[in-house]
Design a protein around this motif. Structure first.
Motif, short mmCIF file in Angstrom:
data_model
loop_
_atom_site.label_atom_id
_atom_site.label_comp_id
_atom_site.label_asym_id
_atom_site.label_seq_id
_atom_site.Cartn_x
_atom_site.Cartn_y
_atom_site.Cartn_z
N SER A 8 77.07 46.83 32.74
CA SER A 8 77.20 45.89 31.62
C SER A 8 75.89 45.16 31.36
CB SER A 8 78.30 44.88 31.88
OG SER A 8 79.55 45.50 31.83
N ARG A 9 75.22 44.75 32.43
CA ARG A 9 73.94 44.06 32.27
C ARG A 9 72.89 45.00 31.68
NH1 ARG A 9 71.27 40.37 36.87
NH2 ARG A 9 73.21 39.28 36.48
N THR B 215 76.81 54.91 25.99
CA THR B 215 77.29 53.93 26.96
C THR B 215 78.58 54.38 27.64
OG1 THR B 215 78.37 52.64 25.22
CG2 THR B 215 76.16 51.96 25.86
N GLY C 204 66.17 40.50 26.02
CA GLY C 204 66.49 41.86 26.47
C GLY C 204 65.47 42.38 27.47
N ILE D 83 73.51 47.54 29.68
CA ILE D 83 73.88 47.71 28.27
C ILE D 83 73.49 46.46 27.46
CG2 ILE D 83 75.82 47.97 26.66
CD1 ILE D 83 77.13 49.76 28.89
N TRP D 84 73.76 45.27 28.00
CA TRP D 84 73.41 44.03 27.28
C TRP D 84 71.91 43.87 27.11
CZ3 TRP D 84 75.76 41.34 23.90
CH2 TRP D 84 77.16 41.33 23.89
N SER D 85 71.15 44.32 28.09
CA SER D 85 69.69 44.31 27.93
C SER D 85 69.29 45.16 26.74
CB SER D 85 69.03 44.84 29.21
OG SER D 85 67.65 45.06 29.01
N GLY E 271 72.73 50.93 24.65
CA GLY E 271 72.75 49.53 24.24
C GLY E 271 71.79 49.25 23.09
N GLY F 18 72.91 47.77 19.61
CA GLY F 18 72.31 46.55 19.08
C GLY F 18 71.75 46.73 17.68
N ILE G 65 71.26 46.03 24.19
CA ILE G 65 71.79 45.44 22.95
C ILE G 65 70.87 44.34 22.44
CG2 ILE G 65 73.65 43.97 22.02
CD1 ILE G 65 75.63 45.67 23.68
N LEU G 66 70.47 43.42 23.32
CA LEU G 66 69.56 42.34 22.91
C LEU G 66 68.23 42.91 22.39
CD1 LEU G 66 70.07 39.62 25.64
CD2 LEU G 66 70.56 39.41 23.20
N TRP H 111 71.01 52.04 28.83
CA TRP H 111 70.07 51.12 28.18
C TRP H 111 69.79 51.57 26.76
CZ3 TRP H 111 64.69 50.82 26.80
CH2 TRP H 111 64.26 49.52 26.54
#
Length: 153
Positions: free
Chosen positions: A12-13, A144, A70, A15-17, A91, A95, A19-20, A88
């Motif tokens: 999740s981290r 993802t 990110g 993917i969020w990296s 993400g 994003g 996305i940002l 990544w």
């Protein structure tokens, strides 16, 4: 290299990296190409040109905060040696696509703070903008979900 349990814990981290970073890159490209180079619109077009330029400045700052956020997550993941590029990049596509779909539907149509371009037949621009956004979201979801399944979660 990290074990599957560690990768699963941090997916999740990762993917969020992405996305940002994707949101920041999409906003940066939008602001650079459509606002500055082509002069199609400003972030906020319901006032004077000066207010439009100020709104572009805030929008530009937002894009860099998202990009840097990110990249801070990216650096932490890399330091921990758990960075996986497939989720990544997934993400990043998520994003970019989410930013573009939000921009094309919420900002352009619902809030009407600006249009992609001020021409008589805007439909073609809207369709292309939003179809590309949906394709990017689908690609991001594919990457993802596929990476989560390979990590066992």
């Amino acid at each position: 290299m990290a074990t599957n349990n560690v990768v699963k814990k941090y997916t999740s981290r990762i993917i969020w990296s992405g996305i940002l970073f994707g949101i920041g890159i999409a906003a940066f490209i939008d602001e650079t190409v459509f606002h500055q180079l082509l002069h199609w619109h400003h972030f906020y077009d319901k006032s004077t040109k000066e207010i439009g330029l100020v709104s572009d400045g805030f929008f530009h700052a937002f894009s860099w905060f998202a990009t840097i956020g990110g990249l801070f997550l990216f650096a932490d993941l890399r330091r921990r040696q758990i960075l996986q590029f497939k989720p990544w990049f997934g993400g990043i596509f998520l994003g970019i696509g989410m930013f573009q779909l939000y921009d094309g539907t919420i900002q352009h149509k619902l809030m009407r703070i600006h249009q992609i371009r001020y021409v008589e037949n805007i439909l073609m621009y809207d369709l292309i903008w939003n179809i590309i956004a949906v394709v990017l979201i689908i690609l991001g979801l594919f990457l993802t979900v596929r990476s989560r399944n390979k990590a066992g979660g």
